[in-house]
Design a protein around this motif. Structure first.
Motif, PDB file in Angstrom:
ATOM      1  N   SER A   1     -15.314  40.333  45.186  1.00  0.00           N
ATOM      2  CA  SER A   1     -14.881  39.215  44.355  1.00  0.00           C
ATOM      3  C   SER A   1     -15.702  37.977  44.713  1.00  0.00           C
ATOM      4  O   SER A   1     -16.187  37.844  45.832  1.00  0.00           O
ATOM      5  N   VAL A   2     -15.843  37.106  43.733  1.00  0.00           N
ATOM      6  CA  VAL A   2     -16.556  35.850  43.906  1.00  0.00           C
ATOM      7  C   VAL A   2     -15.677  34.756  43.313  1.00  0.00           C
ATOM      8  O   VAL A   2     -15.209  34.876  42.186  1.00  0.00           O
ATOM      9  N   ASN A   3     -15.423  33.717  44.090  1.00  0.00           N
ATOM     10  CA  ASN A   3     -14.672  32.569  43.600  1.00  0.00           C
ATOM     11  C   ASN A   3     -15.369  31.324  44.116  1.00  0.00           C
ATOM     12  O   ASN A   3     -15.248  30.980  45.285  1.00  0.00           O
ATOM     13  N   ASP A   4     -16.127  30.672  43.244  1.00  0.00           N
ATOM     14  CA  ASP A   4     -16.907  29.491  43.610  1.00  0.00           C
ATOM     15  C   ASP A   4     -16.538  28.354  42.652  1.00  0.00           C
ATOM     16  O   ASP A   4     -17.168  28.182  41.598  1.00  0.00           O
ATOM     17  N   PRO A   5     -15.481  27.577  42.988  1.00  0.00           N
ATOM     18  CA  PRO A   5     -15.009  26.535  42.070  1.00  0.00           C
ATOM     19  C   PRO A   5     -16.081  25.539  41.608  1.00  0.00           C
ATOM     20  O   PRO A   5     -16.082  25.179  40.436  1.00  0.00           O
ATOM     21  N   PRO A   6     -16.996  25.083  42.484  1.00  0.00           N
ATOM     22  CA  PRO A   6     -17.968  24.105  41.976  1.00  0.00           C
ATOM     23  C   PRO A   6     -18.807  24.633  40.810  1.00  0.00           C
ATOM     24  O   PRO A   6     -19.123  23.905  39.885  1.00  0.00           O
ATOM     25  N   SER A   7     -19.164  25.923  40.845  1.00  0.00           N
ATOM     26  CA  SER A   7     -19.991  26.470  39.775  1.00  0.00           C
ATOM     27  C   SER A   7     -19.157  27.042  38.637  1.00  0.00           C
ATOM     28  O   SER A   7     -19.684  27.348  37.579  1.00  0.00           O
ATOM     29  N   GLY A   8     -17.861  27.234  38.855  1.00  0.00           N
ATOM     30  CA  GLY A   8     -17.006  27.814  37.829  1.00  0.00           C
ATOM     31  C   GLY A   8     -17.017  29.333  37.826  1.00  0.00           C
ATOM     32  O   GLY A   8     -16.436  29.952  36.944  1.00  0.00           O
ATOM     33  N   ASN A   9     -17.674  29.943  38.794  1.00  0.00           N
ATOM     34  CA  ASN A   9     -17.723  31.396  38.860  1.00  0.00           C
ATOM     35  C   ASN A   9     -16.474  31.952  39.521  1.00  0.00           C
ATOM     36  O   ASN A   9     -16.116  31.558  40.621  1.00  0.00           O
ATOM     37  N   ASP A  10     -15.816  32.877  38.843  1.00  0.00           N
ATOM     38  CA  ASP A  10     -14.647  33.572  39.376  1.00  0.00           C
ATOM     39  C   ASP A  10     -14.629  34.952  38.732  1.00  0.00           C
ATOM     40  O   ASP A  10     -14.319  35.091  37.544  1.00  0.00           O
ATOM     41  N   PHE A  11     -15.029  35.974  39.488  1.00  0.00           N
ATOM     42  CA  PHE A  11     -15.062  37.329  38.955  1.00  0.00           C
ATOM     43  C   PHE A  11     -14.929  38.328  40.093  1.00  0.00           C
ATOM     44  O   PHE A  11     -15.106  37.982  41.264  1.00  0.00           O
ATOM     45  N   GLY A  12     -14.607  39.563  39.754  1.00  0.00           N
ATOM     46  CA  GLY A  12     -14.466  40.598  40.772  1.00  0.00           C
ATOM     47  C   GLY A  12     -14.389  41.977  40.152  1.00  0.00           C
ATOM     48  O   GLY A  12     -14.256  42.127  38.927  1.00  0.00           O
ATOM     49  N   HIS A  13     -14.469  42.980  40.998  1.00  0.00           N
ATOM     50  CA  HIS A  13     -14.487  44.374  40.554  1.00  0.00           C
ATOM     51  C   HIS A  13     -13.908  45.250  41.651  1.00  0.00           C
ATOM     52  O   HIS A  13     -14.158  45.020  42.824  1.00  0.00           O
ATOM     53  N   GLN A  14     -13.147  46.249  41.263  1.00  0.00           N
ATOM     54  CA  GLN A  14     -12.565  47.229  42.192  1.00  0.00           C
ATOM     55  C   GLN A  14     -12.676  48.583  41.521  1.00  0.00           C
ATOM     56  O   GLN A  14     -12.427  48.709  40.319  1.00  0.00           O
TER      57      GLN A  14
ATOM     58  N   GLY B   1     -10.409  51.926  37.959  1.00  0.00           N
ATOM     59  CA  GLY B   1     -10.865  50.641  38.472  1.00  0.00           C
ATOM     60  C   GLY B   1     -10.466  49.512  37.560  1.00  0.00           C
ATOM     61  O   GLY B   1      -9.810  49.708  36.533  1.00  0.00           O
ATOM     62  N   SER B   2     -10.893  48.324  37.948  1.00  0.00           N
ATOM     63  CA  SER B   2     -10.627  47.135  37.156  1.00  0.00           C
ATOM     64  C   SER B   2     -11.644  46.068  37.516  1.00  0.00           C
ATOM     65  O   SER B   2     -12.220  46.086  38.598  1.00  0.00           O
ATOM     66  N   TYR B   3     -11.839  45.160  36.583  1.00  0.00           N
ATOM     67  CA  TYR B   3     -12.662  43.992  36.870  1.00  0.00           C
ATOM     68  C   TYR B   3     -12.119  42.817  36.083  1.00  0.00           C
ATOM     69  O   TYR B   3     -11.368  42.982  35.117  1.00  0.00           O
ATOM     70  N   TYR B   4     -12.472  41.626  36.518  1.00  0.00           N
ATOM     71  CA  TYR B   4     -12.004  40.413  35.862  1.00  0.00           C
ATOM     72  C   TYR B   4     -13.100  39.366  35.895  1.00  0.00           C
ATOM     73  O   TYR B   4     -14.003  39.412  36.731  1.00  0.00           O
ATOM     74  N   VAL B   5     -13.009  38.433  34.935  1.00  0.00           N
ATOM     75  CA  VAL B   5     -13.975  37.338  34.885  1.00  0.00           C
ATOM     76  C   VAL B   5     -13.300  36.136  34.237  1.00  0.00           C
ATOM     77  O   VAL B   5     -12.535  36.269  33.282  1.00  0.00           O
ATOM     78  N   LEU B   6     -13.557  34.954  34.789  1.00  0.00           N
ATOM     79  CA  LEU B   6     -13.078  33.714  34.212  1.00  0.00           C
ATOM     80  C   LEU B   6     -14.054  33.317  33.109  1.00  0.00           C
ATOM     81  O   LEU B   6     -15.233  33.089  33.362  1.00  0.00           O
TER      82      LEU B   6
END
Length: 117
Positions: free
Chosen positions: A44-57, A67-72
């Motif tokens: 998972s990646v959560n970097d508020p300054p850049s707006g990146n929030d995503f992950g994968h399992q 599995g699952s994945y998500y993205v803001l």
């Protein structure tokens, strides 16, 4: 005429220069190394300054994968995808969204990233 002779001589020289004992490289289908695949991973990646929030399992045991994945998304919604693959059934996905799409009244101006020296 001289050009034709030179070209023909070059082709003959190239054909004779090719060694006959070089093996040809042909690849067949891959063979299983030690049985069916079995793994489990996530990130998972959560970097508020850049707006990146995503992950994968994902987890796999033989022919079955889940599995699952998500993205803001840029509009503020969170897109989630849960999927399964069971043998030859194919990829089956369930896509959901959380939140309401929000659009600013005025577009945000582009700000280039700072240059590193």
């Amino acid at each position: 005429m001289v050009l034709k002779v030179i070209t023909l001589a070059a082709l003959v020289a190239a054909a004779l220069a090719h060694p006959e004992n070089i093996p040809s490289y042909r690849y067949g289908a891959p063979t299983p190394s030690s049985g069916p695949a079995k793994y489990d991973f996530n990130y998972s990646v959560n970097d508020p300054p850049s707006g990146n929030d995503f992950g994968h399992q994902e987890a796999r045991d033989g022919p079955n994968t889940q599995g699952s994945y998500y993205v803001l998304l840029p509009d503020g919604r969170l897109q989630k995808v849960a999927y399964t693959v069971n043998g030859d059934s194919g990829y089956v996905a369930d896509v959901t969204y959380e939140g309401e799409a929000q659009y600013p009244s005025t577009p945000r101006p582009y700000t280039p990233a700072p240059q590193k020296a």
